[in-house]
Design an enzyme around this catalytic site. Structure first.
Site, PDB file in Angstrom:
ATOM      1  N   ASP A 243       0.867  -1.184   0.000  1.00  0.00           N
ATOM      2  CA  ASP A 243       0.000   0.000   0.000  1.00  0.00           C
ATOM      3  C   ASP A 243       0.897   1.225   0.000  1.00  0.00           C
ATOM      4  O   ASP A 243       2.012   1.162  -0.500  1.00  0.00           O
ATOM      5  CB  ASP A 243      -0.958  -0.042   1.199  1.00  0.00           C
ATOM      6  CG  ASP A 243      -2.289   0.657   0.911  1.00  0.00           C
ATOM      7  OD1 ASP A 243      -2.262   1.826   0.482  1.00  0.00           O
ATOM      8  OD2 ASP A 243      -3.348   0.041   1.099  1.00  0.00           O
ATOM      9  N   GLY A 265       4.478  -0.587  -4.184  1.00  0.00           N
ATOM     10  CA  GLY A 265       3.692   0.169  -3.219  1.00  0.00           C
ATOM     11  C   GLY A 265       2.785   1.133  -3.952  1.00  0.00           C
ATOM     12  O   GLY A 265       2.726   1.145  -5.180  1.00  0.00           O
ATOM     13  N   HIS A 266       2.101   1.974  -3.178  1.00  0.00           N
ATOM     14  CA  HIS A 266       1.149   2.926  -3.753  1.00  0.00           C
ATOM     15  C   HIS A 266       1.688   4.347  -3.734  1.00  0.00           C
ATOM     16  O   HIS A 266       0.928   5.303  -3.842  1.00  0.00           O
ATOM     17  CB  HIS A 266      -0.187   2.852  -3.015  1.00  0.00           C
ATOM     18  CG  HIS A 266      -0.912   1.561  -3.222  1.00  0.00           C
ATOM     19  ND1 HIS A 266      -2.211   1.365  -2.809  1.00  0.00           N
ATOM     20  CD2 HIS A 266      -0.526   0.387  -3.786  1.00  0.00           C
ATOM     21  CE1 HIS A 266      -2.594   0.121  -3.118  1.00  0.00           C
ATOM     22  NE2 HIS A 266      -1.575  -0.484  -3.703  1.00  0.00           N
ATOM     23  N   GLY A 267       3.001   4.490  -3.548  1.00  0.00           N
ATOM     24  CA  GLY A 267       3.588   5.816  -3.604  1.00  0.00           C
ATOM     25  C   GLY A 267       3.599   6.524  -2.263  1.00  0.00           C
ATOM     26  O   GLY A 267       3.471   5.923  -1.202  1.00  0.00           O
ATOM     27  N   THR A 297       0.625   4.438  -7.674  1.00  0.00           N
ATOM     28  CA  THR A 297       0.547   5.882  -7.918  1.00  0.00           C
ATOM     29  C   THR A 297       1.876   6.476  -7.488  1.00  0.00           C
ATOM     30  O   THR A 297       2.701   5.811  -6.858  1.00  0.00           O
ATOM     31  CB  THR A 297      -0.595   6.552  -7.123  1.00  0.00           C
ATOM     32  OG1 THR A 297      -0.381   6.341  -5.718  1.00  0.00           O
ATOM     33  CG2 THR A 297      -1.944   5.996  -7.517  1.00  0.00           C
TER      34      THR A 297
END
Length: 420
Positions: A243, A265-267, A297
């Site tokens: 995440d 991951g999601h940044g 992202t």
């Protein structure tokens, strides 16, 4: 050439600052070991309190007994040793303060593992595996590993009501609540059930040289969650998880993030803010010298419609994207599940956001996405030397704006949609 000289100058400046922080930390530790007359230190070893360290025995009671003496010690530095070549099984525990020493130093040389099954959390209702609360001067440092053994939570989500005495929500690995002047340094965290680290209402903390690791498919395994906290630095760490690598939530200010490698991951995210119409505030956040590789992202600000408050004085500087998805996002219409999304006239104000010295490639065509609320909008957005291209052959990189106000210089793709 001007761009290159600028990047090098900023990098050297940040390295000097980080070097001083590391130097002061090292001096403190050397004094504690070599010069007890100048800096009195009392040492406690968990083995002296009955800890076994075989990875099978529940060592929680021994750790709590040791912690009691550590916290009661009136030495300048009270040191708890978790020795190498041992693996300590801990069930959910909370280490509480305030403590009497100026610094409480946990020397993490060995390994710590969580229960293998959900039943090992029976009786715990805190949704936390290892908690630290109301401790001033806490230092956790070493080359040990903290293993949350989270796969049992990822693979077997709770359905219906949990069994009596058990928790259903996956526990965060380490939670720090109302801690002041703390440092986390050097250790590795793997496979948490949920987030690796959560900070709540903390002040003056430095997190550095950590390795946070979980599969990219592991749900809700944020690297570091920061909420209601002030004067926090996250430095020179690698985060590969399922995440957000780092998420900065409501009530946080004076946050510095530097030298992070993120991916999978999601940044790195600010928000989400304004959930269920709350008034949320985030300000003075500076993210610099980071590399994001194949993240879901990139750097983003996300707010729900109907919220109030602001996100302001935020900068993203010297960021490199490698095959990232959606590198730059401001989303004032955040509604991730697209269920019951609200259409409200009120929104959190986003302003004074700077993107400077940003380069890299994107797997999606929309490399800059500024989706701002029609009534409130985003103001004073500054883009300077931002160059993003597509990582997909034949795919054009594009930008999008909705009610976004600011300026853009030396930016590709061009931000002709940006309003003055």
């Amino acid at each position: 050439m001007k761009k290159q000289r600028y990047v090098q100058k900023k990098t050297l400046t940040c390295k000097n600052v980080n070097f001083m922080q590391e130097f002061l930390f090292t001096v403190l530790m050397i004094l504690s070991v070599l010069t007890p007359g100048l800096s009195s230190t009392t040492t406690f070893n968990v083995l002296q309190y009955g800890a076994v360290g075989d990875g099978q025995t529940n060592d929680s009671p021994a750790f709590l007994k040791a912690w009691k003496d550590v916290c009661e010690s009136k030495s300048h530095i009270s040191r708890l040793i978790i020795p190498p070549k041992r693996t300590f099984l801990l069930k959910p525990v909370t280490f509480s303060g305030p403590c009497k020493s100026n610094y409480t130093y946990i020397q993490l040389s060995g390994n710590i593992v969580a229960p293998k099954t959900k039943s090992g959390y029976s009786g715990s209702h805190l949704n936390t595996w290892l908690g630290f609360s109301f401790i001033n001067g806490l230092i956790i440092s070493g080359r040990g590993t903290i293993d949350g053994r989270g796969s049992v939570w990822w693979q077997q989500p709770c359905l219906g009501n949990p069994l009596p005495g058990t928790t259903c929500r996956p526990p965060t690995a380490l939670t720090f609540n109302r801690c002041y002047r703390f440092q986390l340094k050097g250790y590795t965290s793997i496979n948490p059930a949920r987030s690796h680290i959560t900070l709540t209402s903390c002040k003056k903390g430095i997190i550095s040289n950590l390795h946070l690791i979980a599969p990219g498919t592991s749900p809700n395994t944020d690297g570091i969650d920061i909420s209601g906290s002030r004067s926090i630095q996250v430095l020179n760490s690698s985060i590969a998880t399922g995440d957000d690598c780092i998420a900065i939530s409501a009530g946080s200010s004076m946050i510095k993030i530097s030298g992070i490698t993120c991916g999978p991951g999601h940044g790195i995210s600010i928000g989400s803010l304004g959930t269920r119409g709350e008034t949320d505030i985030v300000e003075d956040v500076h993210v610099e010298n980071c590399t994001l590789t194949e993240t879901l992202t990139g750097v983003r600000i996300k707010t729900w419609q109907g919220g109030a408050g602001f996100a302001r004085r935020i900068s993203f500087e010297n960021i490199r994207f490698v095959r990232a998805n959606s590198p730059i996002i401001i989303d004032q219409f955040y509604c991730p599940n697209r269920n019951d999304c609200q259409n409200k006239t009120q929104a959190i104000k986003v302003s004074d956001v700077t993107y400077k010295g940003i380069v890299g490639t994107s797997l999606t065509d929309k490399v800059i996405n500024l989706s701002c609320d029609q009534n409130v909008g985003c103001s004073n957005l500054v883009f300077d030397h931002v160059y993003l291209t597509s990582a997909v052959s034949g795919q054009k990189a594009i930008s999008f704006c909705n009610n976004a106000h600011g300026t853009a210089t030396h930016t590709k793709p061009a931000l002709h949609c940006l309003l003055k």
